[in-house]
Design a protein around this motif. Structure first.
Motif, PDB file in Angstrom:
ATOM      1  N   PRO A  18      24.004   5.347   0.748  1.00  0.00           N
ATOM      2  CA  PRO A  18      25.071   5.496   1.741  1.00  0.00           C
ATOM      3  C   PRO A  18      24.488   6.067   3.031  1.00  0.00           C
ATOM      4  CG  PRO A  18      25.336   7.063  -0.048  1.00  0.00           C
ATOM      5  CD  PRO A  18      24.168   6.228  -0.405  1.00  0.00           C
ATOM      6  N   PHE A  28      41.079  12.650  26.282  1.00  0.00           N
ATOM      7  CA  PHE A  28      40.710  11.610  25.332  1.00  0.00           C
ATOM      8  C   PHE A  28      40.508  10.265  26.028  1.00  0.00           C
ATOM      9  CE2 PHE A  28      42.506   8.054  22.938  1.00  0.00           C
ATOM     10  CZ  PHE A  28      41.683   8.033  21.830  1.00  0.00           C
ATOM     11  N   ALA A  41      37.267   7.700  25.680  1.00  0.00           N
ATOM     12  CA  ALA A  41      37.525   6.621  24.730  1.00  0.00           C
ATOM     13  C   ALA A  41      37.472   5.268  25.427  1.00  0.00           C
ATOM     14  CB  ALA A  41      38.882   6.833  24.071  1.00  0.00           C
ATOM     15  N   ILE A  48      29.735  17.928   3.076  1.00  0.00           N
ATOM     16  CA  ILE A  48      28.468  17.993   3.817  1.00  0.00           C
ATOM     17  C   ILE A  48      28.474  19.205   4.722  1.00  0.00           C
ATOM     18  CG2 ILE A  48      27.028  16.877   5.546  1.00  0.00           C
ATOM     19  CD1 ILE A  48      27.880  14.224   4.455  1.00  0.00           C
ATOM     20  N   SER A  49      29.591  19.423   5.422  1.00  0.00           N
ATOM     21  CA  SER A  49      29.560  20.572   6.339  1.00  0.00           C
ATOM     22  C   SER A  49      29.591  21.892   5.583  1.00  0.00           C
ATOM     23  CB  SER A  49      30.675  20.486   7.382  1.00  0.00           C
ATOM     24  OG  SER A  49      31.774  19.778   6.925  1.00  0.00           O
ATOM     25  N   PHE A  80      38.384   6.005  15.292  1.00  0.00           N
ATOM     26  CA  PHE A  80      38.983   7.264  15.721  1.00  0.00           C
ATOM     27  C   PHE A  80      39.666   7.139  17.078  1.00  0.00           C
ATOM     28  CE2 PHE A  80      34.405   7.345  16.391  1.00  0.00           C
ATOM     29  CZ  PHE A  80      34.279   7.639  17.732  1.00  0.00           C
ATOM     30  N   VAL A  81      39.369   6.080  17.810  1.00  0.00           N
ATOM     31  CA  VAL A  81      40.116   5.815  19.041  1.00  0.00           C
ATOM     32  C   VAL A  81      41.398   5.046  18.717  1.00  0.00           C
ATOM     33  CG1 VAL A  81      40.074   4.565  21.221  1.00  0.00           C
ATOM     34  CG2 VAL A  81      38.085   5.872  20.509  1.00  0.00           C
ATOM     35  N   ALA A 134      28.035  10.183  -3.291  1.00  0.00           N
ATOM     36  CA  ALA A 134      27.008   9.160  -3.095  1.00  0.00           C
ATOM     37  C   ALA A 134      26.958   8.235  -4.294  1.00  0.00           C
ATOM     38  CB  ALA A 134      25.646   9.815  -2.874  1.00  0.00           C
ATOM     39  N   VAL A 144      28.431  16.205  -2.748  1.00  0.00           N
ATOM     40  CA  VAL A 144      27.752  15.181  -1.955  1.00  0.00           C
ATOM     41  C   VAL A 144      27.097  14.161  -2.882  1.00  0.00           C
ATOM     42  CG1 VAL A 144      25.867  14.755  -0.353  1.00  0.00           C
ATOM     43  CG2 VAL A 144      27.374  16.682   0.020  1.00  0.00           C
ATOM     44  N   MET A 194      36.707   7.584   6.009  1.00  0.00           N
ATOM     45  CA  MET A 194      36.722   9.019   6.326  1.00  0.00           C
ATOM     46  C   MET A 194      37.422   9.327   7.647  1.00  0.00           C
ATOM     47  SD  MET A 194      32.724   9.197   6.421  1.00  0.00           S
ATOM     48  CE  MET A 194      31.807   7.824   7.007  1.00  0.00           C
ATOM     49  N   PHE A 195      37.262   8.430   8.624  1.00  0.00           N
ATOM     50  CA  PHE A 195      37.937   8.688   9.898  1.00  0.00           C
ATOM     51  C   PHE A 195      39.446   8.673   9.711  1.00  0.00           C
ATOM     52  CE2 PHE A 195      33.871   6.944  11.261  1.00  0.00           C
ATOM     53  CZ  PHE A 195      33.486   7.929  12.146  1.00  0.00           C
ATOM     54  N   LYS A 242      40.558  11.703   7.724  1.00  0.00           N
ATOM     55  CA  LYS A 242      40.454  12.934   8.494  1.00  0.00           C
ATOM     56  C   LYS A 242      41.578  13.013   9.523  1.00  0.00           C
ATOM     57  CE  LYS A 242      37.277  16.159   8.338  1.00  0.00           C
ATOM     58  NZ  LYS A 242      37.670  17.467   7.828  1.00  0.00           N
ATOM     59  N   ILE A 243      41.786  11.914  10.240  1.00  0.00           N
ATOM     60  CA  ILE A 243      42.737  11.949  11.349  1.00  0.00           C
ATOM     61  C   ILE A 243      44.165  12.059  10.838  1.00  0.00           C
ATOM     62  CG2 ILE A 243      43.694  10.561  13.216  1.00  0.00           C
ATOM     63  CD1 ILE A 243      40.789   9.550  13.625  1.00  0.00           C
ATOM     64  N   LEU A 291      25.954   9.181   4.785  1.00  0.00           N
ATOM     65  CA  LEU A 291      25.682  10.439   4.099  1.00  0.00           C
ATOM     66  C   LEU A 291      24.280  10.929   4.431  1.00  0.00           C
ATOM     67  CD1 LEU A 291      26.639  11.095   0.478  1.00  0.00           C
ATOM     68  CD2 LEU A 291      24.444  11.811   1.295  1.00  0.00           C
ATOM     69  N   VAL A 311      32.873  14.304   3.993  1.00  0.00           N
ATOM     70  CA  VAL A 311      32.622  14.986   5.267  1.00  0.00           C
ATOM     71  C   VAL A 311      32.685  16.494   5.088  1.00  0.00           C
ATOM     72  CG1 VAL A 311      33.507  15.349   7.581  1.00  0.00           C
ATOM     73  CG2 VAL A 311      33.456  13.060   6.635  1.00  0.00           C
ATOM     74  N   TYR A 339      31.350  12.609  16.262  1.00  0.00           N
ATOM     75  CA  TYR A 339      32.761  12.958  16.124  1.00  0.00           C
ATOM     76  C   TYR A 339      32.948  13.985  15.012  1.00  0.00           C
ATOM     77  CZ  TYR A 339      37.784  12.250  15.462  1.00  0.00           C
ATOM     78  OH  TYR A 339      39.126  12.430  15.345  1.00  0.00           O
ATOM     79  N   PHE A 340      32.181  13.820  13.930  1.00  0.00           N
ATOM     80  CA  PHE A 340      32.285  14.760  12.820  1.00  0.00           C
ATOM     81  C   PHE A 340      31.374  15.971  12.991  1.00  0.00           C
ATOM     82  CE2 PHE A 340      33.714  11.079  10.083  1.00  0.00           C
ATOM     83  CZ  PHE A 340      35.006  11.535  10.021  1.00  0.00           C
ATOM     84  N   PHE A 394      28.030  15.733  13.160  1.00  0.00           N
ATOM     85  CA  PHE A 394      26.742  15.529  12.491  1.00  0.00           C
ATOM     86  C   PHE A 394      25.717  14.875  13.410  1.00  0.00           C
ATOM     87  CE2 PHE A 394      29.610  14.984   8.660  1.00  0.00           C
ATOM     88  CZ  PHE A 394      29.482  16.310   8.304  1.00  0.00           C
ATOM     89  N   PRO A 447      36.457   1.933  18.280  1.00  0.00           N
ATOM     90  CA  PRO A 447      36.165   2.719  17.083  1.00  0.00           C
ATOM     91  C   PRO A 447      37.454   3.183  16.407  1.00  0.00           C
ATOM     92  CG  PRO A 447      35.129   3.671  19.036  1.00  0.00           C
ATOM     93  CD  PRO A 447      36.010   2.583  19.508  1.00  0.00           C
ATOM     94  N   MET A 506      32.909  -0.879   0.482  1.00  0.00           N
ATOM     95  CA  MET A 506      32.472   0.012   1.550  1.00  0.00           C
ATOM     96  C   MET A 506      33.633   0.865   2.058  1.00  0.00           C
ATOM     97  SD  MET A 506      29.382  -1.163   1.962  1.00  0.00           S
ATOM     98  CE  MET A 506      28.713  -0.949   3.571  1.00  0.00           C
ATOM     99  N   LEU A 549      28.324   2.896  18.288  1.00  0.00           N
ATOM    100  CA  LEU A 549      29.494   3.240  17.467  1.00  0.00           C
ATOM    101  C   LEU A 549      29.120   4.251  16.390  1.00  0.00           C
ATOM    102  CD1 LEU A 549      31.409  -0.124  17.013  1.00  0.00           C
ATOM    103  CD2 LEU A 549      32.094   1.895  18.279  1.00  0.00           C
ATOM    104  N   VAL A 589      44.156   7.225  17.295  1.00  0.00           N
ATOM    105  CA  VAL A 589      44.842   8.051  18.286  1.00  0.00           C
ATOM    106  C   VAL A 589      45.781   7.191  19.135  1.00  0.00           C
ATOM    107  CG1 VAL A 589      44.519   9.507  20.300  1.00  0.00           C
ATOM    108  CG2 VAL A 589      43.036   9.782  18.339  1.00  0.00           C
TER     109      VAL A 589
END
Lengths: 332, 310
Positions: B121, B245, B249, A290-291, A147-148, A302, A298, A271-272, A275-276, B124, A287, B215-216, B218, A145, A265, B208, A151
């Motif tokens: 999406p 981690f 991971a 939404i939070s 996000f892995v 979209a 949002v 976003m990952f 964000k990271i 979303l 992201v 992770y976020f 949600f 993924p 797309m 995934l 890192v």
């Protein structure tokens, strides 16, 4: 061709409107901006919160159809409303779209080119070591993924930085504040931006390359045994020339669809990475909004996503028509 | 069957993937039995301690055992992945066969729905709805399944359209067999291998997606845990405290890798063209399956459908 495209466009337009409206209604029903406003300190009075929500068209006491109509009216006039902080969504959206584009363009191009070349090479050396290595490498990368992967890259970069004793890689934000104040001014700032771009670009490029390598290998295998490649060889072309000029070029045509769709797309899919690595682009915006329960943002993201994906679709249709003569004759 | 399978390309991959997956399942579900710590236990004598005999994978900032947390997360990820795959492939089979078999208005309406869902999406919608639906993992499964079936449904529809005119289907219809029975008995068996491979691919896609959402914040949310939340908790500290981690991971990557190997091997093993003919058939099969997975935009399902129906 024109009629076909027009029909496609009309179909797409209806889909965009529906997708954006659905996203708005969903977000307006499920998110709760009131609770967020109430949590502010000092705690605002109920009347203030109500007035603020009404001003932003977020008040859950206004009936949903009316809120929707207000929003849709604004969108039709090219205004996506205001963010939670009261800024205009439009301005922020353009700024963030550019940030995302800066972040993605390098990675997407690098990954695409590298992936296509790798895939084509693997197909030519089918079942031998390069093919095996490329195929299993792509497997592994596709199982990691983002996000892995990000890192892991940060970890490696930290090692390199420590080993060379320099700040070769940087991974927070888009630039260091004050980087352009040195003796070289603008040049320093540019170098600083490049250093910040290295890791996110690599993150995106790896994933993209693995994906494209797999497609391209399959497409290229299809072409290798084709008659026109044999004809090219019979004409006296070397194997390399026949494969590059006749094989790869033909095998690239279906890839245009993948290219444009993946890029469409990617704009939100980043976003990952954003964000990271602390880039303030569209993905991060989605992201965060939404939070936070920021309905207008949002809905705007979209809408943006739907438009980019569909633009990519139209673009690939057109490109396909230009590159592949058979499509033109078939669709009239 | 085993005789026919011998020498098929992809057999090794399928077996390796299945074997790895069984091992991972064993670890996830038998591991907690031998672990001295529960996933919600807190060790007040060890905060952020590195892996040791006492805590095999170390502890988190709040003194929770990373081994127990990771296994708990694995269980969640595996269960979610499997249930999403079964649900979404089932939905794709139903919608695709109904649309392809009946044609006409049913077909147009269903495919339009498919297009619409492809344009929405999905991230979303899932991120907005999952907390609103209570945030339980069952709601997450339903949401993930609802957004994974569309491309497969298009492929199934394309194949059903071509199967509909075959002799055995026509014969069944003229004998007066009902539509449901015809679909189940005479159409679905010919789609079995496609659906099986699709389900396997969906497992990894779902895992995934789930870990990404979690992770976020949600998806699966604290106090419950999934591999995504374990990895998210290490955000910012991953390079300093690698055990927070690395294990989660690594296991996440292993699960996805195992499922991908299995799916890819199955695709080659089950492909009748591959056993019969040469390289071009394999290339076509690969492009078909990959193309379908990647093209999540409206209209991109078309070439894949042609490829698999032909």
């Amino acid at each position: 061709m024109a009629g076909f495209l027009l029909r496609r466009l009309a179909n797409y337009a209806v889909l965009v409107v529906l997708a954006a409206s659905l996203a708005y209604v969903l977000a307006a029903c499920a998110l709760n901006p009131r609770a967020n406003l109430m949590d502010r300190s000092p705690r605002p009075s109920a009347a203030v919160v109500d007035a603020e929500l009404t001003r932003l068209n977020l008040n859950d006491r206004t009936p949903l159809p009316r809120r929707y109509l207000t929003w849709a009216d604004g969108v039709l006039h090219g205004d996506f409303g205001h963010t939670w902080e009261g800024e205009s969504v439009n301005g922020e959206m353009w700024r963030r779209a550019w940030v995302s584009l800066r972040l993605l363009l390098g990675g997407a191009v690098l990954g695409g080119v590298f992936g296509v070349l790798l895939g084509a090479y693997a197909a030519v050396r089918r079942d031998r070591f390069p093919d095996r290595a490329a195929t299993y490498g792509a497997y592994l990368l596709l199982s990691v993924p983002v996000f892995v992967l990000a890192v892991l890259l940060q970890y490696a970069a930290e090692r390199v930085n420590a080993m060379t004793g320099t700040q070769l890689f940087a991974w927070v934000g888009e630039s260091t504040p004050g980087a352009g104040d040195g003796t070289f001014g603008g040049l320093d700032a540019l170098a600083d931006r490049a250093r910040h771009l290295l890791l996110p670009t690599l993150t995106i490029a790896f994933g993209q390359a693995a994906l494209y390598a797999r497609y391209q290998r399959g497409l290229m295998l299809d072409v290798l045994g084709a008659d026109f490649v044999r004809t090219a060889r019979a004409k006296g072309l070397t194997r390399r020339a026949a494969l590059l000029k006749h094989g790869l070029r033909t095998a690239l045509i279906p890839m245009t669809t993948y290219f444009s769709y993946t890029f469409g797309m990617l704009l939100l899919g980043s976003m990952f990475t954003e964000k990271i690595f602390g880039w303030h682009g569209m993905g991060e915006w989605l992201v965060d909004s939404i939070s936070r329960g920021d309905v207008n943002v949002v809905a705007a993201t979209a809408c943006f996503a739907a438009v980019t994906v569909l633009l990519a679709g139209v673009f690939s249709d057109v490109l396909y028509g230009i590159l592949d003569p058979r499509v033109r004759t078939r669709t009239r | 069957m085993t005789g026919a399978m011998r020498g098929r390309p992809g057999r090794g991959r399928a077996i390796a993937g299945a074997f790895l997956l069984v091992l991972l399942f064993l670890l996830a579900f038998a591991g907690p039995l031998v672990s001295p710590w529960g996933w919600d236990d807190i060790d007040f004598t060890a905060f952020l301690s590195p892996p040791s005999a006492r805590h095999w994978f170390g502890t988190t900032q709040s003194g929770r055992d990373v081994f127990a947390l990771t296994l708990r997360g694995m269980q969640k990820s595996l269960i979610i992945g499997l249930s999403v795959a079964v649900l979404s492939t089932g939905l794709a089979a139903v919608v695709g066969t109904v649309a392809g078999y009946f044609g006409g208005w049913a077909d147009r309406a269903l495919m339009w729905g498919v297009d619409l869902l492809l344009v929405l999406p999905s991230f979303l919608v899932m991120a907005v709805l999952s907390p609103a639906l209570g945030g339980g993992w069952q709601a997450l499964v339903a949401l993930l399944a609802a957004f994974l079936w569309m491309v497969t449904a298009r492929m199934v529809r394309g194949m059903t359209v071509s199967l509909r005119e075959r002799e055995w289907v026509l014969a069944a219809r003229f004998l007066g067999v009902g539509a449901t029975r015809t679909i189940v008995r005479h159409v679905l068996p010919h789609l079995a291998s496609l659906l099986l491979v699709d389900a396997a691919v969906n497992v990894s896609v779902a895992i995934l997606a789930e870990s990404g959402l979690s992770y976020f914040g949600f998806g699966v949310r604290p106090p419950d845990t999934s591999l995504g939340t374990v990895i998210a908790e290490s955000r910012g500290a991953a390079t300093v405290f690698p055990w927070l981690f690395g294990f989660a991971a690594g296991l996440l990557v292993l699960i996805v890798l195992a499922v991908n190997l299995l799916a890819d091997g199955l695709r080659d093993v089950l492909d009748p063209q591959l056993a019969a003919s040469g390289p071009s058939a394999e290339a076509e099969a690969e492009v078909t399956a990959d193309g379908a997975r990647a093209g999540s935009g409206a209209g991109s399902g078309e070439p894949a459908v042609e490829g698999s129906a032909g």
